[in-house]
Design a protein around this motif. Structure first.
Motif, PDB file in Angstrom:
ATOM      1  N   LEU A 109      30.439  25.657  61.164  1.00 65.82           N
ATOM      2  CA  LEU A 109      31.579  25.749  60.141  1.00 65.82           C
ATOM      3  C   LEU A 109      30.718  25.903  58.275  1.00 65.82           C
ATOM      4  CD1 LEU A 109      34.004  23.251  61.011  1.00 65.82           C
ATOM      5  CD2 LEU A 109      34.292  25.740  61.331  1.00 65.82           C
ATOM      6  N   ASP A 110      31.045  26.420  57.854  1.00 61.17           N
ATOM      7  CA  ASP A 110      30.763  27.131  56.557  1.00 61.17           C
ATOM      8  C   ASP A 110      31.902  27.010  55.960  1.00 61.17           C
ATOM      9  OD1 ASP A 110      32.153  29.422  56.335  1.00 61.17           O
ATOM     10  OD2 ASP A 110      30.844  30.648  56.769  1.00 61.17           O
ATOM     11  N   LEU A 111      31.870  27.116  53.923  1.00 59.27           N
ATOM     12  CA  LEU A 111      32.585  26.217  53.417  1.00 59.27           C
ATOM     13  C   LEU A 111      34.359  27.108  53.600  1.00 59.27           C
ATOM     14  CD1 LEU A 111      33.531  24.600  50.745  1.00 59.27           C
ATOM     15  CD2 LEU A 111      32.471  26.030  49.290  1.00 59.27           C
ATOM     16  N   THR A 112      33.675  28.693  53.830  1.00 57.61           N
ATOM     17  CA  THR A 112      34.483  29.744  53.682  1.00 57.61           C
ATOM     18  C   THR A 112      35.683  29.713  55.226  1.00 57.61           C
ATOM     19  OG1 THR A 112      33.531  31.326  52.924  1.00 57.61           O
ATOM     20  CG2 THR A 112      35.120  32.249  54.389  1.00 57.61           C
ATOM     21  N   THR A 113      34.856  28.998  56.618  1.00 58.58           N
ATOM     22  CA  THR A 113      35.322  28.932  57.645  1.00 58.58           C
ATOM     23  C   THR A 113      36.491  27.718  57.752  1.00 58.58           C
ATOM     24  OG1 THR A 113      33.746  29.355  58.635  1.00 58.58           O
ATOM     25  CG2 THR A 113      35.315  28.883  60.246  1.00 58.58           C
ATOM     26  N   ALA A 114      35.863  26.875  56.792  1.00 58.50           N
ATOM     27  CA  ALA A 114      36.159  25.369  56.698  1.00 58.50           C
ATOM     28  C   ALA A 114      38.021  25.544  55.629  1.00 58.50           C
ATOM     29  CB  ALA A 114      35.591  24.235  56.366  1.00 58.50           C
ATOM     30  N   ALA A 115      37.862  26.102  54.470  1.00 62.64           N
ATOM     31  CA  ALA A 115      38.362  26.005  53.930  1.00 62.64           C
ATOM     32  C   ALA A 115      39.966  26.661  54.485  1.00 62.64           C
ATOM     33  CB  ALA A 115      38.538  26.955  52.628  1.00 62.64           C
ATOM     34  N   LEU A 116      39.104  27.762  55.862  1.00 65.92           N
ATOM     35  CA  LEU A 116      40.497  28.343  56.375  1.00 65.92           C
ATOM     36  C   LEU A 116      41.481  28.232  57.037  1.00 65.92           C
ATOM     37  CD1 LEU A 116      41.318  31.711  56.873  1.00 65.92           C
ATOM     38  CD2 LEU A 116      39.559  31.766  58.973  1.00 65.92           C
ATOM     39  N   ILE A 117      40.326  27.389  58.009  1.00 66.78           N
ATOM     40  CA  ILE A 117      41.136  25.806  59.105  1.00 66.78           C
ATOM     41  C   ILE A 117      41.632  25.430  58.694  1.00 66.78           C
ATOM     42  CG2 ILE A 117      40.452  24.291  60.530  1.00 66.78           C
ATOM     43  CD1 ILE A 117      38.213  25.578  61.286  1.00 66.78           C
ATOM     44  N   ALA A 118      41.318  24.855  56.813  1.00 66.57           N
ATOM     45  CA  ALA A 118      42.707  24.158  56.135  1.00 66.57           C
ATOM     46  C   ALA A 118      43.196  24.484  56.006  1.00 66.57           C
ATOM     47  CB  ALA A 118      41.812  23.310  55.127  1.00 66.57           C
ATOM     48  N   PHE A 119      43.169  25.585  55.145  1.00 68.02           N
ATOM     49  CA  PHE A 119      44.813  26.458  54.919  1.00 68.02           C
ATOM     50  C   PHE A 119      45.655  26.729  56.797  1.00 68.02           C
ATOM     51  CE2 PHE A 119      46.088  30.463  54.523  1.00 68.02           C
ATOM     52  CZ  PHE A 119      46.904  30.316  52.943  1.00 68.02           C
ATOM     53  N   ALA A 120      45.522  27.013  57.560  1.00 73.62           N
ATOM     54  CA  ALA A 120      46.338  26.424  58.859  1.00 73.62           C
ATOM     55  C   ALA A 120      47.013  25.493  58.665  1.00 73.62           C
ATOM     56  CB  ALA A 120      45.183  27.466  59.804  1.00 73.62           C
ATOM     57  N   LEU A 121      45.824  24.839  58.334  1.00 75.12           N
ATOM     58  CA  LEU A 121      46.224  23.095  58.657  1.00 75.12           C
ATOM     59  C   LEU A 121      47.873  22.795  57.589  1.00 75.12           C
ATOM     60  CD1 LEU A 121      43.732  21.339  60.075  1.00 75.12           C
ATOM     61  CD2 LEU A 121      45.274  22.112  61.395  1.00 75.12           C
ATOM     62  N   SER A 122      47.669  23.740  55.974  1.00 79.07           N
ATOM     63  CA  SER A 122      48.972  22.971  54.880  1.00 79.07           C
ATOM     64  C   SER A 122      49.688  23.623  55.964  1.00 79.07           C
ATOM     65  CB  SER A 122      48.122  23.286  53.739  1.00 79.07           C
ATOM     66  OG  SER A 122      47.732  25.489  53.684  1.00 79.07           O
ATOM     67  N   PHE A 123      50.584  24.223  56.718  1.00 81.48           N
ATOM     68  CA  PHE A 123      51.124  24.449  56.577  1.00 81.48           C
ATOM     69  C   PHE A 123      52.014  23.530  57.628  1.00 81.48           C
ATOM     70  CE2 PHE A 123      49.306  28.864  56.396  1.00 81.48           C
ATOM     71  CZ  PHE A 123      50.155  29.295  55.382  1.00 81.48           C
ATOM     72  N   SER A 124      53.558  24.065  57.563  1.00 83.98           N
ATOM     73  CA  SER A 124      54.186  22.699  58.510  1.00 83.98           C
ATOM     74  C   SER A 124      55.074  23.598  59.270  1.00 83.98           C
ATOM     75  CB  SER A 124      55.576  22.248  56.930  1.00 83.98           C
ATOM     76  OG  SER A 124      55.063  21.216  56.461  1.00 83.98           O
ATOM     77  N   SER A 125      56.238  23.607  59.790  1.00 86.00           N
ATOM     78  CA  SER A 125      56.660  23.734  61.091  1.00 86.00           C
ATOM     79  C   SER A 125      58.410  24.062  60.709  1.00 86.00           C
ATOM     80  CB  SER A 125      56.474  23.538  62.259  1.00 86.00           C
ATOM     81  OG  SER A 125      57.419  24.073  63.102  1.00 86.00           O
ATOM     82  N   THR A 126      58.775  25.797  60.577  1.00 85.31           N
ATOM     83  CA  THR A 126      60.194  26.470  60.190  1.00 85.31           C
ATOM     84  C   THR A 126      60.945  26.185  61.202  1.00 85.31           C
ATOM     85  OG1 THR A 126      58.706  27.687  58.661  1.00 85.31           O
ATOM     86  CG2 THR A 126      61.192  27.858  58.992  1.00 85.31           C
ATOM     87  N   VAL A 127      60.348  26.104  63.041  1.00 82.88           N
ATOM     88  CA  VAL A 127      61.020  25.814  63.910  1.00 82.88           C
ATOM     89  C   VAL A 127      61.593  24.378  64.127  1.00 82.88           C
ATOM     90  CG1 VAL A 127      61.355  26.308  66.361  1.00 82.88           C
ATOM     91  CG2 VAL A 127      60.589  28.262  64.601  1.00 82.88           C
ATOM     92  N   PHE A 128      60.873  23.586  63.399  1.00 80.33           N
ATOM     93  CA  PHE A 128      60.944  22.036  63.799  1.00 80.33           C
ATOM     94  C   PHE A 128      61.891  21.392  62.545  1.00 80.33           C
ATOM     95  CE2 PHE A 128      60.118  17.923  63.380  1.00 80.33           C
ATOM     96  CZ  PHE A 128      59.692  17.000  64.952  1.00 80.33           C
ATOM     97  N   ALA A 129      61.736  21.954  61.603  1.00 78.33           N
ATOM     98  CA  ALA A 129      62.419  20.563  60.078  1.00 78.33           C
ATOM     99  C   ALA A 129      63.820  22.202  60.904  1.00 78.33           C
ATOM    100  CB  ALA A 129      61.832  21.941  58.459  1.00 78.33           C
TER     101      ALA A 129
END
Length: 539
Positions: A109-129
């Motif tokens: 993992l480099d900084l850019t890839t780690a930030a991309l993963i973190a960005f994907a994990l920052s979202f919340s589920s519309t379907v679930f809510a």
């Protein structure tokens, strides 16, 4: 493969079994994909095409629900932005720390890839809510409105990412397409007025999403998904926008099966991938607490902040969409996408029972949560003050409004309506009704009631959710209320449950509707000989 009878049977069985334990069927589709991958099934162009169509319709329907005005509230746009920024920074730091520790899957993992993963994990589920809010009947409450607003802001971030991540440069014709949007909106609004219902409405929805939106944006070098979202946003103010969205829901849900199935068909995760997924699950409390902290800084009460945070604390299907694009572009490995998919599934498993027991959890942790409240109160959560009312109608939808008008006509201005939908309260006030905004499922509401509550002789419960009704009955009984309680029910068994809980009068609203219709006809036809009229018609 998608039309293989055995595959369809397995997908249905997995989705059905998962739904029976109160979880979103999408988890079952992921499981079915994993199971099919062990039997040699692989993803193909057909499944990928179905998945893409499902995502496009999802974005279009999200646009149909978007009210731009609601996004300008600070707790929504600023809260969502601040939470996403903080989450990305914290999660990126955590991932880089694990990479520095030398764990194999984190090693590259480099900084850019780690930030991309973190960005994907920052979202919340519309379907679930949305599912949780629909089941509880609290989509119009402050916590529900805030959660939906935050989800829309997150969706906009996701679509912008999808739009710019492909590296497509818009052509000069993009300016013409954007300039034509007001004219297109005017035209489509009028067509929607005349389109009617049924298959033509569904077909019009597909035309708007795929032709007027996705295709028009794609041919001028803009992201097709962004076009679908914007087209939905343009029609969101229309009175039938919600009806149009509902007509597409079942088709959208079916097509999204392909999206979740495609993730599972990537293959079974290794033990290393399962370990990463577990680490991601352990980060969920951090994400949830950040939401709680952000919302309390915007003057929401601890209870509202806690409820909203748990609606948004899980991972999102949009995170999978972002991760899938990153894998396609070679930015992430397939194992990372599998880890995110497993963490998403586990987050649903954890969040579902937590959200259903949220009132109990808040009562248990009330003192600790209140320490995070600010002294100033959000305008929608000002202390409640009651007048000298004799009848209280809780829930001012169609049934509640009918009851309110009847009491007002018969007894005069002694009736007060209560509801947690701000827009509905405003409409009632404009029509001259005495209605106040409040959340009766908030325990603090009952503690702040004035001591003159003994003047109330009748409380009428017209909320659609049985659990909310039982909670209100319990709170009323705790306060020693001596008057009568009446409640509507949707099913005959609910009538008995309400009476056992202490309700004096309970009725099946659908059965009473027929009686009310007959009574109304008799009043309107008063003075006529109905039997003679019938004989005359037969002759």
């Amino acid at each position: 493969m998608f039309i293989d009878p055995l595959a369809i049977f397995l997908i249905f069985c997995c989705g059905y079994l998962i739904s029976r334990v109160g979880l979103p069927p999408m988890i079952g589709y992921l499981v079915a994909g994993f199971a099919l991958s062990t039997q040699g099934y692989v993803s193909g162009p057909a499944i990928r095409e179905i998945a893409d169509i499902g995502v496009t319709i999802l974005l279009f329907t999200i646009g149909l629900k978007l009210r731009v005005r609601s996004l300008f509230k600070p707790e929504v746009w600023a809260g969502a932005s601040l939470h996403m920024l903080t989450t990305v920074l914290l999660f990126t730091g955590g991932l880089m720390g694990l990479a520095g520790a030398g764990l194999s899957i984190f090693a590259h993992l480099d900084l850019t890839t780690a930030a991309l993963i973190a960005f994907a994990l920052s979202f919340s589920s519309t379907v679930f809510a949305v599912k949780i809010l629909d089941e509880s009947g609290r989509a119009a409450s402050l916590s529900g409105r805030t959660a939906i607003g935050v989800l829309i802001v997150q969706d906009i971030f996701a679509v912008l990412f999808l739009a710019f991540s492909t590296g497509k440069v818009p052509t000069l014709w993009a300016v013409a397409v954007l300039a034509a949007l007001p004219v297109a909106r005017w035209l489509f609004m009028r067509i929607l007025n005349r389109i009617g219902h049924g298959e033509l409405q569904v077909l019009f929805g597909f035309f708007l999403a795929f032709v007027a939106g996705a295709w028009a944006f794609d041919i001028v070098g803009m992201k097709a998904d962004l076009g679908a979202l914007i087209m939905g946003m343009l029609l969101a103010p229309h009175a039938r926008a919600n009806d149009l969205a509902k007509s597409l829901y079942s088709i959208k849900d079916f097509l999204l099966v392909g999206f979740f199935l495609e993730i599972g068909l990537a293959g079974l995760p290794s033990m290393e991938t399962l370990g990463v997924a577990l680490l991601l699950v352990l980060a969920i409390p951090v994400k949830t607490f950040l939401f709680f902290l952000v919302f309390t800084r915007f003057r929401l009460k601890a209870r509202t902040s806690f409820t909203t945070a748990h609606l948004l604390g899980n991972y999102s299907e949009f995170g999978l969409i972002v991760g899938g694009l990153a894998v396609t572009n070679g930015w992430l490995s397939q194992q990372w996408l599998l880890a995110i998919a497993i963490a998403l599934s586990v987050s649903f498993v954890i969040a579902s029972p937590l959200n259903k027991s949220i009132d109990t959890i808040i009562l248990w942790a009330k003192n600790a949560l209140k320490r995070f409240e600010t002294r100033e109160r959000h305008p929608d959560e000002e202390p409640y003050e009651a007048g000298e009312w004799q009848i209280i109608v809780i829930g001012m939808g169609r049934v509640g409004t009918g009851a309110y008008d009847y009491f007002n006509e018969r007894f005069g201005a002694v009736t007060l309506g209560l509801d947690f939908d701000a827009e509905m309260v405003d409409r009632h006030l404009e029509n001259g009704r005495q209605v106040l905004l409040c959340d009766v499922t908030d325990p603090d509401f009952w503690h702040k009631l004035p001591t003159k509550g003994h003047m109330v002789k009748l409380v009428v419960l017209t909320m659609p959710n049985l659990e909310s009704q039982l909670f209100v009955v319990e709170q009323i009984k705790k306060r020693g209320y001596p008057g009568d309680i009446a409640a509507m029910a949707k099913y005959d068994d609910e009538v008995e449950i309400l009476k056992e809980a202490g309700v004096d009068t309970s009725f099946n609203v659908f059965a009473e509707a027929g009686i009310g219709l007959g009574s109304h006809i008799c009043r309107e036809r008063e003075g006529l000989d109905i039997l003679s009229l019938k004989a005359e018609e037969e002759s």
